[in-house]
Design a protein around this motif. Structure first.
Motif, short mmCIF file in Angstrom:
data_model
loop_
_atom_site.label_atom_id
_atom_site.label_comp_id
_atom_site.label_asym_id
_atom_site.label_seq_id
_atom_site.Cartn_x
_atom_site.Cartn_y
_atom_site.Cartn_z
N UNK A 110 0.79 -1.23 0.00
CA UNK A 110 0.00 0.00 0.00
C UNK A 110 0.82 1.27 0.00
N UNK A 111 2.11 1.16 -0.32
CA UNK A 111 3.00 2.33 -0.32
C UNK A 111 3.74 2.38 -1.64
N UNK A 112 3.79 3.56 -2.26
CA UNK A 112 4.60 3.73 -3.47
C UNK A 112 5.98 4.22 -3.04
N UNK A 113 7.00 3.57 -3.56
CA UNK A 113 8.39 3.88 -3.21
C UNK A 113 9.12 4.19 -4.50
N UNK A 114 9.49 5.44 -4.70
CA UNK A 114 10.06 5.82 -6.00
C UNK A 114 11.09 6.93 -5.84
N UNK A 115 11.83 7.15 -6.90
CA UNK A 115 12.82 8.23 -6.96
C UNK A 115 12.31 9.29 -7.93
N UNK A 116 12.22 10.50 -7.47
CA UNK A 116 11.65 11.56 -8.29
C UNK A 116 12.50 11.80 -9.53
N UNK A 117 11.89 11.69 -10.71
CA UNK A 117 12.63 11.75 -11.98
C UNK A 117 13.35 13.08 -12.16
#
Length: 498
Positions: free
Chosen positions: A262-269
């Motif tokens: 339930x969590x989005x884990x990403x690196x801001x482009x």
């Protein structure tokens, strides 16, 4: 050892002789064309030109070549390497070709979005010049100044485009020029005489919670399209507003592996390549947004991407354009003026504004929730961060907008950059509440009408002041216009001001 000699070869069909500089190295010879010609009457018995103008020109070239050769060790070179070294110092360089290669390498290194900005800048410069093969020697300070004047009416491009071109120039100067070896293929740096203007101040585009409720809770305009663009625009705007102001490019590029528990884990482009922590963030998907979130999930097992946006749009730019088209159609249906239309970034700005104004978050907390570095790149690079404060702030924003009828405070406070009132206006009909402070303590106050100016108010307060205030000490007078709710503070010194 390398030797140079001015000479001619066989005559051309018109009887004239082309003048060359013969370069001999390691017992092999090559020829450099000087672009000069002489007739038979101006050639000596040894095959050298005798024309004084040609002779002077060629002598100067020989001196320059020998000077450059004396600066390097050519012992291990062959004659072709010597020729290349001498010729490259005089050949002009094509800016357009170098810029395209520069941009290609930038994209290959993972800086695709920056590469697009550089490409836009170079394309605009080429259109202005009227050629797709612009030479470095053509880009003088005068040409660049005229280009900046042409860009002057733009908001952002007038700073971004010349900054990109200047960076390309800076890299080329290092690559093509070598002072130690006497190589100077780019003869000058025009940017030393050019002042790049600053871009215009960013317009505050956030909207109120009331405007958000109106936008997201109205019927969608009818469309004949199978895939409704207004529906896409509304849903993606809602995803951004309820996921900490996430950008379209990050939604488009998000992988299935980026969504866990339930969590989005990403690196801001936008900033992943410029930050030590690679702009990493985790944001919880709140129950309110879960249905919209699930609506666009990809069900293709072979698809690595989390959402289905790749099936409709070729890249993140076209996806962003499609979202904005949908948002504009809703704005049109709402009867809004064109200049007031919302766009995707409206909702990112709105998240930040409501978080600060209506949810009691400070600017540090807002920056943290929006994945701005806020000046702590190094620290974020080695601290294992708990992102739950950003989740709680995001939940507060959602609750304020969609689960309350409260009005936003937005617009009550002036922007930091907005000009303040130069004068505190008073008229006899206005009610004035005035206080006098000494060392932080209120020592006199009044509420009254009938004042024509500030001095009249202060004159009425002065008799109420304590008599033991030493001469030279400052007293602060705080005046509030009860009608307009505007306030001003004045300072007077005992013995001078009162």
């Amino acid at each position: 050892m390398t030797t140079l000699k001015v000479t001619v070869k066989r005559p051309k069909s018109d009887g004239l002789y082309t003048v060359y500089i013969r370069v001999t190295h390691a017992r092999k010879s090559v020829y450099i064309n000087t672009n000069k010609v002489v007739d038979a009457a101006h050639i000596s018995d040894s095959g050298e030109p005798t024309d004084p103008v040609v002779k002077e020109h060629c002598s100067r070239l020989v001196r320059e070549y020998m000077d450059r050769l004396n600066r390097v060790d050519t012992t291990a070179w062959d004659v072709k390497e010597v020729l290349e070294y001498l010729q490259e110092t005089n050949q002009d360089v094509c800016f357009s070709e170098y810029a395209r290669e520069f941009i290609r390498k930038m994209a290959n290194d993972g800086h695709e979005r920056n590469a697009k900005n550089y490409k836009l800048a170079v394309n605009h410069l080429e259109r202005f010049v009227g050629s797709n093969k612009v030479m470095f020697s053509y880009l003088t300070s005068a040409v660049l100044t005229h280009w900046l004047e042409y860009l002057s009416k733009t908001n952002r491009a007038k700073e971004m485009y010349p900054t990109c071109v200047r960076q390309i120039f800076k890299k080329a100067l290092v690559e093509f020029n070598d002072d130690e070896r006497g190589i100077c293929r780019i003869k000058f740096n025009p940017w030393l005489k050019v002042q790049i203007p600053k871009s215009d101040t960013t317009t505050k585009i956030a909207i109120s919670a009331e405007a958000c409720r109106e936008f997201f809770n109205r019927p969608l305009p009818k469309t004949k399209m199978l895939a409704s663009t207004p529906e896409l625009g509304r849903d993606v705007a809602l995803l951004s507003l309820c996921l900490g102001g996430i950008n379209t490019v990050d939604l488009y590029l998000m992988k299935k592996t980026d969504y866990r528990d339930g969590i989005i884990c990403y690196k801001r482009a936008k900033t992943r390549h410029s930050r030590k922590d690679e702009a990493y963030i985790e944001m919880r998907v709140e129950p309110f947004i879960q249905a919209t979130f699930d609506k666009y999930l990809s069900t293709d097992e072979n698809d690595e991407y989390l959402f289905v946006f790749h099936s409709r749009f070729t890249d993140s730019d076209s996806f962003n354009a499609g979202v904005n088209i949908g948002i504009r159609r809703i704005c049109t249906d709402m009867g809004m003026k064109k200049e007031d239309f919302y766009h995707f970034y409206t909702f990112r700005h709105t998240w930040a504004t409501i978080a600060q104004n209506d949810c009691d978050a400070n600017l540090y907390e807002v920056a943290f929730g929006m994945n701005h570095s806020h000046g702590m790149n190094v620290t974020r690079g080695y601290v294992k961060i708990d992102f739950s404060p950003a989740w709680r702030l995001n939940a507060k924003v959602i609750d304020f907008i969609f689960f309350s009828t409260k009005k936003s405070k937005q617009g009550k406070a002036k922007d930091l950059g907005a000009p303040q009132d130069k004068m505190f206006r008073i008229s006899p009909k206005m009610m004035i509440y005035a206080r006098a402070y000494f060392k932080g303590e209120v020592i006199a106050e009044l509420t009254d009408i009938g004042f024509s100016n500030v001095d009249e108010v202060i004159d009425k307060l002065v008799p109420m002041l304590r008599k033991d205030i030493p001469d030279g000490c400052n007293v602060q007078f705080r005046l509030t216009n009860c009608d307009s709710q505007k306030e001003a503070v004045y300072e007077r010194s005992k013995g001078k001001g009162f």
